[in-house]
Design a protein around this motif. Structure first.
Motif, PDB file in Angstrom:
ATOM      1  N   GLU A  70      -0.374  -8.867  -9.425  1.00  0.00           N
ATOM      2  CA  GLU A  70      -1.308  -7.802  -9.781  1.00  0.00           C
ATOM      3  C   GLU A  70      -2.108  -8.265 -10.973  1.00  0.00           C
ATOM      4  OE1 GLU A  70       0.822  -4.259 -10.559  1.00  0.00           O
ATOM      5  OE2 GLU A  70       0.973  -3.722  -8.446  1.00  0.00           O
ATOM      6  N   SER A  99     -10.445 -14.484   6.036  1.00  0.00           N
ATOM      7  CA  SER A  99      -9.503 -13.369   5.939  1.00  0.00           C
ATOM      8  C   SER A  99      -8.067 -13.874   6.066  1.00  0.00           C
ATOM      9  CB  SER A  99      -9.811 -12.326   6.998  1.00  0.00           C
ATOM     10  OG  SER A  99      -9.490 -12.832   8.259  1.00  0.00           O
ATOM     11  N   PRO A 100      -7.139 -13.147   5.480  1.00  0.00           N
ATOM     12  CA  PRO A 100      -5.758 -13.614   5.451  1.00  0.00           C
ATOM     13  C   PRO A 100      -5.095 -13.585   6.823  1.00  0.00           C
ATOM     14  CG  PRO A 100      -5.931 -11.438   4.467  1.00  0.00           C
ATOM     15  CD  PRO A 100      -7.319 -11.884   4.746  1.00  0.00           C
ATOM     16  N   THR A 101      -4.070 -14.396   6.994  1.00  0.00           N
ATOM     17  CA  THR A 101      -3.294 -14.365   8.228  1.00  0.00           C
ATOM     18  C   THR A 101      -2.343 -13.169   8.169  1.00  0.00           C
ATOM     19  OG1 THR A 101      -3.356 -16.765   8.145  1.00  0.00           O
ATOM     20  CG2 THR A 101      -1.885 -15.786   9.755  1.00  0.00           C
ATOM     21  N   GLY A 103      -0.626 -10.092   5.146  1.00  0.00           N
ATOM     22  CA  GLY A 103      -0.676  -9.548   3.795  1.00  0.00           C
ATOM     23  C   GLY A 103      -1.981  -8.839   3.489  1.00  0.00           C
ATOM     24  N   THR A 104      -2.029  -8.218   2.314  1.00  0.00           N
ATOM     25  CA  THR A 104      -3.229  -7.470   1.957  1.00  0.00           C
ATOM     26  C   THR A 104      -3.670  -7.773   0.533  1.00  0.00           C
ATOM     27  OG1 THR A 104      -1.795  -5.657   1.281  1.00  0.00           O
ATOM     28  CG2 THR A 104      -2.871  -5.436   3.409  1.00  0.00           C
ATOM     29  N   ILE A 105      -4.951  -7.547   0.313  1.00  0.00           N
ATOM     30  CA  ILE A 105      -5.523  -7.619  -1.030  1.00  0.00           C
ATOM     31  C   ILE A 105      -6.196  -6.281  -1.260  1.00  0.00           C
ATOM     32  CG2 ILE A 105      -7.181  -8.779  -2.528  1.00  0.00           C
ATOM     33  CD1 ILE A 105      -7.048 -11.157  -0.633  1.00  0.00           C
ATOM     34  N   LYS A 106      -5.917  -5.663  -2.405  1.00  0.00           N
ATOM     35  CA  LYS A 106      -6.585  -4.409  -2.714  1.00  0.00           C
ATOM     36  C   LYS A 106      -7.380  -4.595  -3.986  1.00  0.00           C
ATOM     37  CE  LYS A 106      -3.056  -1.734  -0.417  1.00  0.00           C
ATOM     38  NZ  LYS A 106      -1.817  -1.000  -0.592  1.00  0.00           N
ATOM     39  N   LEU A 107      -8.626  -4.191  -3.943  1.00  0.00           N
ATOM     40  CA  LEU A 107      -9.508  -4.426  -5.075  1.00  0.00           C
ATOM     41  C   LEU A 107     -10.131  -3.127  -5.534  1.00  0.00           C
ATOM     42  CD1 LEU A 107     -11.366  -7.403  -3.420  1.00  0.00           C
ATOM     43  CD2 LEU A 107      -9.817  -7.640  -5.332  1.00  0.00           C
ATOM     44  N   LYS A 108     -10.368  -3.050  -6.824  1.00  0.00           N
ATOM     45  CA  LYS A 108     -11.032  -1.883  -7.370  1.00  0.00           C
ATOM     46  C   LYS A 108     -12.241  -2.372  -8.169  1.00  0.00           C
ATOM     47  CE  LYS A 108      -7.934   1.221  -8.458  1.00  0.00           C
ATOM     48  NZ  LYS A 108      -6.928   1.750  -9.380  1.00  0.00           N
TER      49      LYS A 108
ATOM     50  N   MET B   1       5.207  -1.099 -13.642  1.00  0.00           N
ATOM     51  CA  MET B   1       4.269  -1.208 -12.525  1.00  0.00           C
ATOM     52  C   MET B   1       4.473  -0.083 -11.516  1.00  0.00           C
ATOM     53  SD  MET B   1       2.328  -3.853 -12.927  1.00  0.00           S
ATOM     54  CE  MET B   1       2.266  -5.105 -14.190  1.00  0.00           C
ATOM     55  N   ILE B   4       2.422   3.491 -11.095  1.00  0.00           N
ATOM     56  CA  ILE B   4       1.169   3.715 -10.379  1.00  0.00           C
ATOM     57  C   ILE B   4       1.470   4.270  -8.988  1.00  0.00           C
ATOM     58  CG2 ILE B   4      -0.927   2.613  -9.545  1.00  0.00           C
ATOM     59  CD1 ILE B   4      -0.049   0.323 -11.614  1.00  0.00           C
ATOM     60  N   GLU B   6       1.155   5.116  -5.102  1.00  0.00           N
ATOM     61  CA  GLU B   6       0.787   4.233  -4.000  1.00  0.00           C
ATOM     62  C   GLU B   6      -0.513   4.654  -3.329  1.00  0.00           C
ATOM     63  OE1 GLU B   6       2.203   1.301  -3.000  1.00  0.00           O
ATOM     64  OE2 GLU B   6       3.223   1.555  -4.896  1.00  0.00           O
ATOM     65  N   GLU B   8      -3.383   5.186  -4.532  1.00  0.00           N
ATOM     66  CA  GLU B   8      -4.551   4.967  -5.369  1.00  0.00           C
ATOM     67  C   GLU B   8      -5.803   4.737  -4.540  1.00  0.00           C
ATOM     68  OE1 GLU B   8      -4.358   2.590  -9.365  1.00  0.00           O
ATOM     69  OE2 GLU B   8      -2.870   1.990  -7.899  1.00  0.00           O
ATOM     70  N   ALA B   9      -6.925   5.040  -5.120  1.00  0.00           N
ATOM     71  CA  ALA B   9      -8.179   4.823  -4.416  1.00  0.00           C
ATOM     72  C   ALA B   9      -8.662   3.400  -4.663  1.00  0.00           C
ATOM     73  CB  ALA B   9      -9.213   5.834  -4.907  1.00  0.00           C
ATOM     74  N   TRP B  10      -8.515   2.567  -3.664  1.00  0.00           N
ATOM     75  CA  TRP B  10      -9.010   1.200  -3.784  1.00  0.00           C
ATOM     76  C   TRP B  10     -10.421   1.150  -3.229  1.00  0.00           C
ATOM     77  CZ3 TRP B  10      -6.030  -1.977  -6.522  1.00  0.00           C
ATOM     78  CH2 TRP B  10      -4.669  -1.674  -6.612  1.00  0.00           C
ATOM     79  N   ASP B  11     -11.258   0.342  -3.843  1.00  0.00           N
ATOM     80  CA  ASP B  11     -12.615   0.217  -3.334  1.00  0.00           C
ATOM     81  C   ASP B  11     -12.654  -0.647  -2.086  1.00  0.00           C
ATOM     82  OD1 ASP B  11     -13.644   1.761  -5.290  1.00  0.00           O
ATOM     83  OD2 ASP B  11     -14.012   0.114  -6.676  1.00  0.00           O
ATOM     84  N   LEU B  12     -11.702  -1.562  -2.035  1.00  0.00           N
ATOM     85  CA  LEU B  12     -11.744  -2.496  -0.925  1.00  0.00           C
ATOM     86  C   LEU B  12     -10.328  -2.951  -0.601  1.00  0.00           C
ATOM     87  CD1 LEU B  12     -13.546  -4.263   0.894  1.00  0.00           C
ATOM     88  CD2 LEU B  12     -13.434  -5.985  -0.879  1.00  0.00           C
ATOM     89  N   VAL B  13      -9.989  -2.921   0.665  1.00  0.00           N
ATOM     90  CA  VAL B  13      -8.687  -3.428   1.082  1.00  0.00           C
ATOM     91  C   VAL B  13      -8.935  -4.529   2.102  1.00  0.00           C
ATOM     92  CG1 VAL B  13      -6.520  -2.884   2.217  1.00  0.00           C
ATOM     93  CG2 VAL B  13      -7.552  -1.233   0.667  1.00  0.00           C
ATOM     94  N   ILE B  14      -8.455  -5.717   1.797  1.00  0.00           N
ATOM     95  CA  ILE B  14      -8.638  -6.845   2.704  1.00  0.00           C
ATOM     96  C   ILE B  14      -7.338  -7.075   3.456  1.00  0.00           C
ATOM     97  CG2 ILE B  14      -9.223  -9.278   2.867  1.00  0.00           C
ATOM     98  CD1 ILE B  14     -10.565  -8.985   0.099  1.00  0.00           C
ATOM     99  N   GLU B  15      -7.437  -7.077   4.770  1.00  0.00           N
ATOM    100  CA  GLU B  15      -6.243  -7.280   5.579  1.00  0.00           C
ATOM    101  C   GLU B  15      -6.500  -8.332   6.639  1.00  0.00           C
ATOM    102  OE1 GLU B  15      -5.699  -3.142   6.568  1.00  0.00           O
ATOM    103  OE2 GLU B  15      -3.613  -3.286   5.915  1.00  0.00           O
ATOM    104  N   GLY B  16      -5.433  -8.792   7.232  1.00  0.00           N
ATOM    105  CA  GLY B  16      -5.559  -9.818   8.257  1.00  0.00           C
ATOM    106  C   GLY B  16      -6.342  -9.345   9.470  1.00  0.00           C
ATOM    107  N   HIS B  17      -6.050  -8.127   9.896  1.00  0.00           N
ATOM    108  CA  HIS B  17      -6.743  -7.621  11.074  1.00  0.00           C
ATOM    109  C   HIS B  17      -7.429  -6.313  10.746  1.00  0.00           C
ATOM    110  CE1 HIS B  17      -4.958 -10.691  13.577  1.00  0.00           C
ATOM    111  NE2 HIS B  17      -3.843 -10.482  12.884  1.00  0.00           N
TER     112      HIS B  17
END
Lengths: 410, 285
Positions: A70, A99-101, A103-108, B1, B4, B6, B8-17
């Protein structure tokens, strides 16, 4: 503090070798297994950890595997690792280039990524046109660029050429212009890769001041980042303050080198090192210590002995020499213990490398012998500003001007 | 940690699919400035350092018309529905060229721009859209040539007439753009992995032209092949185009409706395949 980036179990698999032959059949097989049979992807299991040097059995490798971390708002984090450790993959994933195979990435917040300067510059367009083009590619709106145009041109320092096609620019000017655009990006999250390795020194400094970001260059990393993530073979092996991280990286890179000698006759040999008669390699920067090395020689005259301490960048911090005659052995024959007593070394805490070296005319000047190299963790008080390499204990005093005059008279 | 929450408002979530049905229209809209920049880049870089500049836009359709008139009109003696031959061919070529350019240029978009795509993120759809838009500029210039020719034949007394269907013109252009874009997107998505397709494109588009009523009118097509030719969605569009400007051609609600429906299906399919591929094409291209 709120979290700006949260990465959860991020993994990325790559296929090595030639992609093309057999891809249709592989794709069909994968599709059949995952979608029709509803089983886990067989190729994900096949993939192995990413050892660059070792030839693996599988064509699929994990460039990143189960990486989680984080990053808080306002933090600067440096990502460190060998070539192929997964740094660029991680940055590529964060900046959504691929893009990932799993898992996730969360961005603010708004993300701006600089994996390269001058992406999309068109050689035929003028400097000004390229500012607009590059700015838009990086995600700026036209209005934003309009407002910042003068500032950008000013920052780049290539005002005179601004209406000339960039193909006529020198490579330095090109980079300056490209960087100027990037430097004026406004975003909450900035992702930077290797880009600081460009431009002349003056311009680099300007950029460092302007941006405070991440880079490949260890000096810049130490200067800019507070926290470091050390990647090895696609996994995070250390997540700590950046100094320890860099040191640990440089140390891992070298590993622990055993003693070696280039003298093939075995006339002179250096062995294991101990500190204060122990094999635990930790010293306090405010206490004296003694280093001992095992030495064996067969009738060697006039040997010169060295004791060397290097910092994480390979620069010598201590480099002492003595001739064997000076310490009472003009000829060394048999097995000995060589001792060096060192008064307090006021070096800043961190990881240092320590070793002995000898040369003697009898073995030929090329016939040097090295002891093992050990890494020593120096602990103790750090210099408060974090800028100096040494923190010696000093005595301060202040006297009226007359006192000095008196002193001169004495 | 763990303090926080779970949710939460994320602006962007990147996922595999990602979700399968996501046209990402709003994201594309927020990058509209970039689209214009790309269009400008294409246009400016096209004629920089050339002597004739934008004049080159004229030369290709002009010479093609001359050759077609000579080969198909004079040598082969194909019917042109009683229209002046150059005008008949020019109409077909202008419209067809736009469609063909949209396909061929979008079909290589991943390969041509892998450099940019590999270094920075923006909605990938922006580039194909910019190609379609900058081709529109080119198409506009070629339409000028075509109307100039119409004016010439009007004065010289050629037999043609402009019909009410001219109001359909913007719609026809949109159909051509969408059809070309949709097909191009499908092809480019597949060529990232299977390069073979890129060899097929130029060749395939050329063959497709003979399956469309570019060099002959639908009315002159042999009865047993007519249905086959009508299956091609471009046929309805070109016929409507010719009917609108020259007064000859087969325009029915069914033919145009069919073209519209096929176009929409191909466009949506193309965008979905494209969006699915763009996520990781950088790894394979």
């Amino acid at each position: 503090m709120s979290v700006a980036i949260r990465v959860e179990a991020l993994s990325k698999m790559y296929q090595l070798g030639q992609i093309g032959t057999g891809t249709i059949s592989l794709d069909m097989e994968r599709w059949f297994v995952t979608r029709v049979l509803r089983k886990p992807d067989p190729f994900l299991k096949l993939a192995e950890a990413n050892h660059r040097e070792v030839k693996g059995d599988s064509n699929f490798v994990w460039s990143l595997k189960d990486v989680s971390f984080e990053i808080e708002k306002g933090e600067t984090v440096g990502i460190i690792g060998k070539n192929g450790a997964g740094k660029s993959t991680l940055l590529n994933l964060l900046s959504r280039v691929t893009s990932p195979t799993k898992g996730t990435i969360k961005l603010k917040g708004r993300v701006a990524s600089l994996l390269e300067v001058g992406t999309g510059f068109h050689p035929e367009l003028s400097g000004r046109e390229n500012i607009y083009l590059n700015g838009s590619i990086l995600g700026m709106r036209k209005k934003e660029i309009d407002q910042k145009l003068d500032e950008i041109i000013d920052f780049s320092g290539v005002e005179r050429y601004i209406d000339t096609p960039v193909k006529r620019f020198s490579s330095g000017m090109y980079v300056r212009l490209a960087f100027a655009v990037a430097a004026h990006l406004e975003s909450e999250i900035l992702i930077v890769d290797e880009v600081l390795a460009v431009g002349d020194a003056e311009f680099q400094k300007k950029c460092l001041v302007k941006m405070e970001d991440i880079s490949h260059n260890m000096g810049a990393i130490l200067e800019l980042c507070k926290r470091g993530l050390l990647l090895e073979k696609g996994q995070i092996v250390r997540d700590s303050d950046v100094g320890t991280c860099v040191a640990s990286f440089l140390e891992r890179d070298k590993h622990r080198q055993p003693s070696e000698r280039s003298d093939k006759n075995g006339l002179l040999d250096l062995g294991r090192i101990s500190i204060n008669n122990e094999y635990s390699y930790q010293i306090d920067n405010s206490s004296p210590f003694e280093v001992t090395v095992h030495l064996a020689a067969k009738d060697i005259a006039n040997a010169t002995l060295f004791f060397i301490v290097e910092n994480a960048f390979g620069q010598s911090v201590v480099h002492k020499r003595v001739s064997s005659a000076e310490i009472g052995h003009s000829v060394i024959d048999g097995e000995f213990r060589l001792h060096v007593k060192i008064p307090t070394l006021w070096i800043s805490p961190g990881i240092y490398t320590m070793y002995f070296k000898t040369i003697a005319p009898a073995t030929g000047w090329s016939g040097r012998a090295f002891s093992e190299r050990i890494s020593v963790e120096v602990t103790g008080q750090a210099e408060a500003s974090g800028k100096a390499f040494m923190n010696p204990s000093v005595t301060w005093s202040m006297h009226p001007e007359e006192a000095k005059a008196e002193a001169l008279l004495v | 940690m763990k303090t926080i929450s779970e949710n939460e408002a994320w602006d962007l979530v990147i996922e595999g699919h990602g979700p399968l049905f996501d046209l990402k229209i709003s994201e594309v809209w927020s990058y509209r400035d970039l689209l214009l920049m790309f269009v400008k880049r294409d246009f400016v870089s096209f004629y920089k350092q050339t002597v004739f500049g934008p004049l080159w836009f004229f030369i290709q359709p002009l010479f093609t018309t001359i050759i077609f008139t000579f080969v198909f009109g004079n040598l082969a003696g194909l019917s042109t529905d009683g229209l002046p031959q150059p005008l008949f061919y020019m109409a077909g070529i202008t419209a067809w060229n736009y469609f063909a350019d949209c396909i061929t240029k979008t079909s290589t978009v991943f390969k041509d721009n892998s450099q940019i795509f590999g270094k920075v993120y923006f909605p990938r759809l922006i580039l194909p859209l910019s190609i379609v838009t900058s081709n529109l500029v080119r198409f506009g210039v070629q339409m000028l040539l075509f109307t100039g020719m119409m004016a010439y034949y009007a004065i010289a007394g050629g037999s043609f007439r402009i019909t009410w269907a001219i109001v359909l013109f913007p719609f026809l252009v949109l159909l051509m753009a969408c059809l070309g874009l949709g097909l191009g997107l499908m092809i480019t998505a597949l060529t990232t992995k299977y390069r073979d397709l890129s060899f097929l494109v130029t060749f395939g588009v050329q063959l497709l032209m003979y399956m469309t009523t570019v060099i002959y009118p639908l009315s002159a097509a042999p009865e047993r092949y007519k249905h086959l030719i009508q299956l091609n969605p471009m046929t309805g569009i070109i016929e409507a185009f010719r009917f609108a400007f020259l007064g000859q051609g087969t325009l029915t609600a069914t033919s145009l409706g069919y073209s519209g429906a096929v176009t929409l299906a191909i466009l949506i399919g193309g965008i979905l395949i494209f969006n699915k591929t763009e996520r990781s094409f950088v790894d394979t291209v």
